[in-house]
Design a protein around this motif. Sequence first.
Motif, PDB file in Angstrom:
ATOM      1  N   ILE A 148       0.858  -1.195   0.000  1.00  0.00           N
ATOM      2  CA  ILE A 148       0.000   0.000   0.000  1.00  0.00           C
ATOM      3  C   ILE A 148       0.890   1.238   0.000  1.00  0.00           C
ATOM      4  CG2 ILE A 148      -1.868   1.263   1.174  1.00  0.00           C
ATOM      5  CD1 ILE A 148      -2.994  -1.360   0.750  1.00  0.00           C
ATOM      6  N   TYR A 189      -7.128  -2.495   5.155  1.00  0.00           N
ATOM      7  CA  TYR A 189      -5.687  -2.322   4.905  1.00  0.00           C
ATOM      8  C   TYR A 189      -4.959  -2.135   6.228  1.00  0.00           C
ATOM      9  CZ  TYR A 189      -7.219  -0.822   0.189  1.00  0.00           C
ATOM     10  OH  TYR A 189      -7.797  -0.719  -1.043  1.00  0.00           O
ATOM     11  N   ASP A 217      -9.647   0.444  -3.427  1.00  0.00           N
ATOM     12  CA  ASP A 217      -8.816  -0.565  -4.091  1.00  0.00           C
ATOM     13  C   ASP A 217      -8.178   0.006  -5.349  1.00  0.00           C
ATOM     14  OD1 ASP A 217      -9.039  -2.651  -2.327  1.00  0.00           O
ATOM     15  OD2 ASP A 217     -10.685  -3.640  -3.374  1.00  0.00           O
ATOM     16  N   GLN A 274      -5.009  -2.075  -5.322  1.00  0.00           N
ATOM     17  CA  GLN A 274      -5.158  -3.387  -4.693  1.00  0.00           C
ATOM     18  C   GLN A 274      -6.187  -4.184  -5.453  1.00  0.00           C
ATOM     19  OE1 GLN A 274      -3.347  -4.416  -1.750  1.00  0.00           O
ATOM     20  NE2 GLN A 274      -2.305  -2.720  -2.758  1.00  0.00           N
TER      21      GLN A 274
END
Lengths: 526, 526
Positions: B21, B236, B277, B282
């Motif tokens: 991330i 996350y 996302d 992600q």
Amino acid sequence: MNTPVTLYDTTLRDGTQGEGINLSLGDKLRIAERLDQFGVDYIEGGWPGSNEKDIEFFRAAANKTWKHARIAAFGSTRRVGVLAKEDAQVQLLLDSLAPVVTIFGKTWLLHVSEVLKTTPEENLAMIRDTVQVLCGAGREVVYDAEHFFDGYKDNPEYAIKCLLAAQEGGAGHVILCDTNGGTLPNEVAKICADVREKIRVKFGIHTHNDGGLAVANAIAAVEKGAEQVQGTINGYGERTGNCNLVTMIPNLQLKMGRPVVSQESLSGLRDLSLFLDEVANQRHDTRAPFVGESSFAHKGGMHVNAVNKLAKTFEHIDPATVGNHRRILVGELSGRTNVFMKAREMGIALDEKDPDTREILQRIKSMEAKGYEFEAADASFALLIRRIREKTEPAFYLQEYHVSMRNSPVRQYQEAEATVKILVGGEPFYTVAGGDGPVNALDNAMRKALATAYPQIQNIRLTDYKVRILDSNRGTEAKTRVLITSADGAKEWSTVGVSDNLVEASWLALADSIEYYLLDQKVSGN
Amino acid sequence: MNTPVTLYDTTLRDGTQGEGINLSLGDKLRIAERLDQFGVDYIEGGWPGSNEKDIEFFRAAANKTWKHARIAAFGSTRRVGVLAKEDAQVQLLLDSLAPVVTIFGKTWLLHVSEVLKTTPEENLAMIRDTVQVLCGAGREVVYDAEHFFDGYKDNPEYAIKCLLAAQEGGAGHVILCDTNGGTLPNEVAKICADVREKIRVKFGIHTHNDGGLAVANAIAAVEKGAEQVQGTINGYGERTGNCNLVTMIPNLQLKMGRPVVSQESLSGLRDLSLFLDEVANQRHDTRAPFVGESSFAHKGGMHVNAVNKLAKTFEHIDPATVGNHRRILVGELSGRTNVFMKAREMGIALDEKDPDTREILQRIKSMEAKGYEFEAADASFALLIRRIREKTEPAFYLQEYHVSMRNSPVRQYQEAEATVKILVGGEPFYTVAGGDGPVNALDNAMRKALATAYPQIQNIRLTDYKVRILDSNRGTEAKTRVLITSADGAKEWSTVGVSDNLVEASWLALADSIEYYLLDQKVSGN
């Protein structure tokens, strides 16, 4: 003293209801063997009434010797208005020869009237009769009370009556199913406590993850006396999936003092999880509790410092207990400590005062900005460090490559070809090879070019090839990251390449893989 | 009556500790705006003491008007042995101008002695002093009691003393953190009940998912009086991640009767999750509770039948409440009903008695056996049905394509080129185009070839391009599935191609995308 808890795995049945989960007969048998070795108590192999593959599974299972597990066939109660012993589907369950038969039935009046379209009494008879016939044929019977919690909330007396019908029929376990997966843990706890008082037969728990609470609900049930946990490996299953046994097992064993498998099996938990993902062709959940690749990965500089001092400060269990390992991430947020620890993890001693170290840190940052990630590419990381510190001469220099692919539906042929021009020790090698596609052809041509100088590269096999589109909203112009895992029989290593051209990204990862192997060989002197 | 619960989002700080991330300053601002619109109460923007980017974030945030949320800066208590008002890091927190300051401090004696290397008394003073200085400067202060549950289990009196020190300093909330994520829900419940009795200030909960229980633990805390929930979008966070607010919010609002956002915001929950996302690059968790693409997807023939009769039978909530939708999966386990419902979902009426229907089912099965999946490729599915039922003439016939790519580090150039030979209405079009890589060049050449006959294809943009290696253990020979999403400004559609050659798989998906668009245009007559 706590009563023992048994594990009932339904990966092969409920798990295959998950989106994208398709298992062949061979897959199912391999998985069953693995679950048996691991120490699962029950393996639900399938539903003989639903398809031919499952009938074949039970035929094969009956001829195998199982070390520990009992094989269970899944089916439903008899149909409305027929005798259980004359119900074709019940007969298929008996024909399966599975020593355990699990049948599901309704406990929620909504389903009895709206889906079955029968009376509450007939539903109770369907449960009792079917269990009785199966028990009479010498089977251990598990009764799955579908929608138990919703049914109980709607009409507790009737829901309990359904369990009692199964108990009267002779069931070994009745299972409270949270079929729609929407129940909260405190509701599960309260309802299980009531069930415990009202029935004599053992009860178990079967949860779904629609509220993100499948594991928590199973824990709540075990705390209130449930003696069997039903679930799937990696939580595969319809919609959001079933109770994830890979999360449940260590919680039971390490946190709740309820051992379910041997300590040795537990240390193979991560391998079991990866094996299932591999066979079911699922992407590994890197954040999976206990077994994920990231689950003991430390990134924040301060956490890394603390873990360096004392692991317990930021780890809830020793990762080795479940076959996992600590990882130090190298990334934007990472201080120098991360890079040092990562290098140490790989057996490279970095000196903080060395000017090379600053160059290494800068190089990592600039490559990360381009889309590189070293978290899963240890070999490319090691290569980067060694290129800077050891000023190693590359094993080969690329001069040029060319790939080409033609597809002619009219002339009915497809071909892919690659040419590679490489210098090794000043000498040029110019080769051509074909392949299934351009990357495969390039791989073949490169190996051909290097084979004279480095015959040992014939030992390298590519064991994994992954493509990740980084900015996928840019369509076919997107930047691509390729991750390659290679092996030589003795060890495995992973490399990475990034480019807005997939062929070039693949080349970079392939080249790193071979370079790393050759360098490693030189060091170990063989 | 229940006290209100506030939402505290730490995606921008704790979330970025997650592996992979990485958020730019622009990303962070876009996310903060979105969270504010959604109705989150607190947005923790970063740690000004840890990096320059976070300092800039607060500078930008101070100049913005926030609709609902209060912006929080994160930091730690003062260092050992300095005055809080002279601590450089505390000063950075004040300089950030954030109206809320959250500081974390130790509550576990193990950390006090082993990591801080100070006395229990000095640690209490560090908490009290720092909170006091920040409150004195007019900030709302949140105190994050790091490792609270582990600390409490080790020494309950000392852990409570730490909370009281923050209370004395004037904190608005003290937050019980399960930093290592290993606590069980019943422990959380017991400890929270004790805390509730011993302190006056409001308390909140901050959990991690190491045992797969972050959401369950937060729920347990709220049930015992916690008035703030800290977590991240999509869960996350470091290791296995933080409490997933996307799961927590509907549990609070729909199941526990504790509304935290407007009903309208809640119906944008899935969009919020997908947006995060997308920005954080992600992969969407298709099995995510409430918002996953699979979370209301029905596959088993019997479930599909039941849902067809009455949705409530297999759905715990109405998917629209959280902005999700029901999906019917077409796959190996699917009976005819699935194909019918899927078709109906797409506005195609299939007749059960029609002989075409059998052909459609067989064709789907045989393509799935080759690795096709239609679950995420509605347009390819519709095309398949229409080709069989309507005997539609293809918009174009491929005669041949050729792609080629050269990379020459020595001569310092890279080029990719594709040629395409296509028949449209009997007329041949033979074109060539370049691109970033072979697939992009092929895409360009195909558009060029079709542009004369179908100028409207200029409207098609590729919005997503995904590559999945199916049998990745076969290295560069592996079978590849390409999924493409296209859009024309008004609508989006997805297509799929499978081949052991990535270029060919891409071609198949591209060709389907254009064919579908042209056919659709013909039908709607524009």
